[in-house]
Design a protein around this motif. Sequence first.
Motif, PDB file in Angstrom:
ATOM      1  N   ALA A  40       4.095  14.073 -13.671  1.00 41.62           N
ATOM      2  CA  ALA A  40       3.116  14.747 -14.523  1.00 41.62           C
ATOM      3  C   ALA A  40       3.189  16.260 -14.325  1.00 41.62           C
ATOM      4  CB  ALA A  40       1.710  14.242 -14.217  1.00 41.62           C
ATOM      5  N   ALA A  41       3.339  16.703 -13.077  1.00 35.47           N
ATOM      6  CA  ALA A  41       3.455  18.138 -12.807  1.00 35.47           C
ATOM      7  C   ALA A  41       4.726  18.698 -13.436  1.00 35.47           C
ATOM      8  CB  ALA A  41       3.446  18.394 -11.304  1.00 35.47           C
ATOM      9  N   LYS A  42       5.819  17.960 -13.335  1.00 39.77           N
ATOM     10  CA  LYS A  42       7.085  18.406 -13.925  1.00 39.77           C
ATOM     11  C   LYS A  42       6.965  18.466 -15.445  1.00 39.77           C
ATOM     12  CE  LYS A  42      12.052  17.398 -13.899  1.00 39.77           C
ATOM     13  NZ  LYS A  42      12.275  17.980 -15.162  1.00 39.77           N
ATOM     14  N   ALA A  43       6.313  17.477 -16.039  1.00 40.12           N
ATOM     15  CA  ALA A  43       6.122  17.459 -17.488  1.00 40.12           C
ATOM     16  C   ALA A  43       5.281  18.657 -17.930  1.00 40.12           C
ATOM     17  CB  ALA A  43       5.463  16.154 -17.924  1.00 40.12           C
ATOM     18  N   ALA A  44       4.224  18.969 -17.174  1.00 42.05           N
ATOM     19  CA  ALA A  44       3.383  20.123 -17.513  1.00 42.05           C
ATOM     20  C   ALA A  44       4.180  21.419 -17.378  1.00 42.05           C
ATOM     21  CB  ALA A  44       2.157  20.162 -16.606  1.00 42.05           C
ATOM     22  N   LYS A  45       4.971  21.516 -16.328  1.00 44.07           N
ATOM     23  CA  LYS A  45       5.790  22.716 -16.123  1.00 44.07           C
ATOM     24  C   LYS A  45       6.824  22.851 -17.236  1.00 44.07           C
ATOM     25  CE  LYS A  45       8.870  24.825 -12.726  1.00 44.07           C
ATOM     26  NZ  LYS A  45       9.549  24.630 -11.443  1.00 44.07           N
ATOM     27  N   PHE A  75       0.829  -1.197   0.000  1.00 39.83           N
ATOM     28  CA  PHE A  75       0.000   0.000   0.000  1.00 39.83           C
ATOM     29  C   PHE A  75       0.872   1.260   0.000  1.00 39.83           C
ATOM     30  CE2 PHE A  75      -2.379   3.279   2.357  1.00 39.83           C
ATOM     31  CZ  PHE A  75      -3.431   3.445   1.478  1.00 39.83           C
ATOM     32  N   ARG A  76       1.898   1.260   0.872  1.00 39.06           N
ATOM     33  CA  ARG A  76       2.805   2.415   0.920  1.00 39.06           C
ATOM     34  C   ARG A  76       3.550   2.576  -0.404  1.00 39.06           C
ATOM     35  NH1 ARG A  76       6.250   1.145   5.586  1.00 39.06           N
ATOM     36  NH2 ARG A  76       4.803  -0.370   6.358  1.00 39.06           N
ATOM     37  N   GLU A  77       3.963   1.478  -0.989  1.00 34.24           N
ATOM     38  CA  GLU A  77       4.668   1.529  -2.277  1.00 34.24           C
ATOM     39  C   GLU A  77       3.753   2.068  -3.377  1.00 34.24           C
ATOM     40  OE1 GLU A  77       7.738   1.244  -4.943  1.00 34.24           O
ATOM     41  OE2 GLU A  77       7.806   1.054  -2.772  1.00 34.24           O
ATOM     42  N   GLU A  78       2.484   1.638  -3.375  1.00 29.63           N
ATOM     43  CA  GLU A  78       1.518   2.156  -4.346  1.00 29.63           C
ATOM     44  C   GLU A  78       1.320   3.651  -4.166  1.00 29.63           C
ATOM     45  OE1 GLU A  78      -2.037  -0.125  -3.907  1.00 29.63           O
ATOM     46  OE2 GLU A  78      -1.095  -1.972  -4.644  1.00 29.63           O
ATOM     47  N   GLN A  79       1.222   4.094  -2.906  1.00 30.03           N
ATOM     48  CA  GLN A  79       1.071   5.527  -2.639  1.00 30.03           C
ATOM     49  C   GLN A  79       2.291   6.295  -3.129  1.00 30.03           C
ATOM     50  OE1 GLN A  79       0.302   5.768   1.578  1.00 30.03           O
ATOM     51  NE2 GLN A  79      -1.878   6.152   1.225  1.00 30.03           N
ATOM     52  N   ARG A  80       3.484   5.742  -2.857  1.00 28.74           N
ATOM     53  CA  ARG A  80       4.717   6.400  -3.285  1.00 28.74           C
ATOM     54  C   ARG A  80       4.784   6.476  -4.810  1.00 28.74           C
ATOM     55  NH1 ARG A  80       9.955   5.480  -4.571  1.00 28.74           N
ATOM     56  NH2 ARG A  80       9.774   3.227  -4.582  1.00 28.74           N
ATOM     57  N   GLN A  81       4.409   5.392  -5.480  1.00 27.33           N
ATOM     58  CA  GLN A  81       4.403   5.371  -6.940  1.00 27.33           C
ATOM     59  C   GLN A  81       3.402   6.389  -7.493  1.00 27.33           C
ATOM     60  OE1 GLN A  81       6.378   3.897  -9.065  1.00 27.33           O
ATOM     61  NE2 GLN A  81       7.548   2.892  -7.444  1.00 27.33           N
ATOM     62  N   ALA A  82       2.230   6.465  -6.867  1.00 29.25           N
ATOM     63  CA  ALA A  82       1.223   7.437  -7.303  1.00 29.25           C
ATOM     64  C   ALA A  82       1.741   8.854  -7.116  1.00 29.25           C
ATOM     65  CB  ALA A  82      -0.079   7.230  -6.522  1.00 29.25           C
ATOM     66  N   GLU A  83       2.410   9.108  -5.986  1.00 27.37           N
ATOM     67  CA  GLU A  83       2.974  10.436  -5.733  1.00 27.37           C
ATOM     68  C   GLU A  83       4.073  10.751  -6.749  1.00 27.37           C
ATOM     69  OE1 GLU A  83       3.316  14.083  -4.121  1.00 27.37           O
ATOM     70  OE2 GLU A  83       1.805  12.597  -3.595  1.00 27.37           O
ATOM     71  N   LEU A  84       4.912   9.764  -7.049  1.00 31.68           N
ATOM     72  CA  LEU A  84       5.973   9.973  -8.051  1.00 31.68           C
ATOM     73  C   LEU A  84       5.380  10.255  -9.426  1.00 31.68           C
ATOM     74  CD1 LEU A  84       8.603   7.249  -7.058  1.00 31.68           C
ATOM     75  CD2 LEU A  84       8.805   9.726  -6.818  1.00 31.68           C
TER      76      LEU A  84
END
Length: 185
Positions: free
Chosen positions: A60-65, A46-55
Amino acid sequence: MTGLSLREQLLQAGLVSEKQVKQAEQSQKRQNFTDRKQVGKKDRNFREEQRQAELQKQAAAKAAKDAELNRKREEKAAAKARWAEIRQLVEQNRIAKPESDDYFNFVINGKVGRIPVDASLRERIVRGEIAIVRCDGHYELVPAETGERVKEREPRAVVNTSDKVESTPVDEAYKDFVVPDDLVW
């Protein structure tokens, strides 16, 4: 028999042997261990999934920027190229300004600008044969066709001399008196 545990009661009754009790305890311990391991594994997953989602969200934010920065860079480069084209058009088609104390006055961005002219240039400007272009902080005279080409690239660079600003008469007594366009002040 009320104070004894189920295990002890089963042993006293002879329904199970010591060996069977030990095997049951071991299997219970193994089950608890694997359960804890599975819970820990689920928690880690679960923590790994959360970390992957955050990454992924950060990527995506970096790509948009980055895309926005690239778009701005491209816009700046395009504007720079447009102004280089305008500068080249003006330099190639510039009409020499005479050394004169006579000026043609015009309004640009709410301010009065002026450029030295002689009588023939003034007449050609009024007829629309010559355009006034602002390039590199200076006003230049160019043929009307060149002025149109500049206006296609950057409309703000060409001074609009054809539009006359209608002013309201100050006094009703003077409403029939029109100020001429070629008035030299």
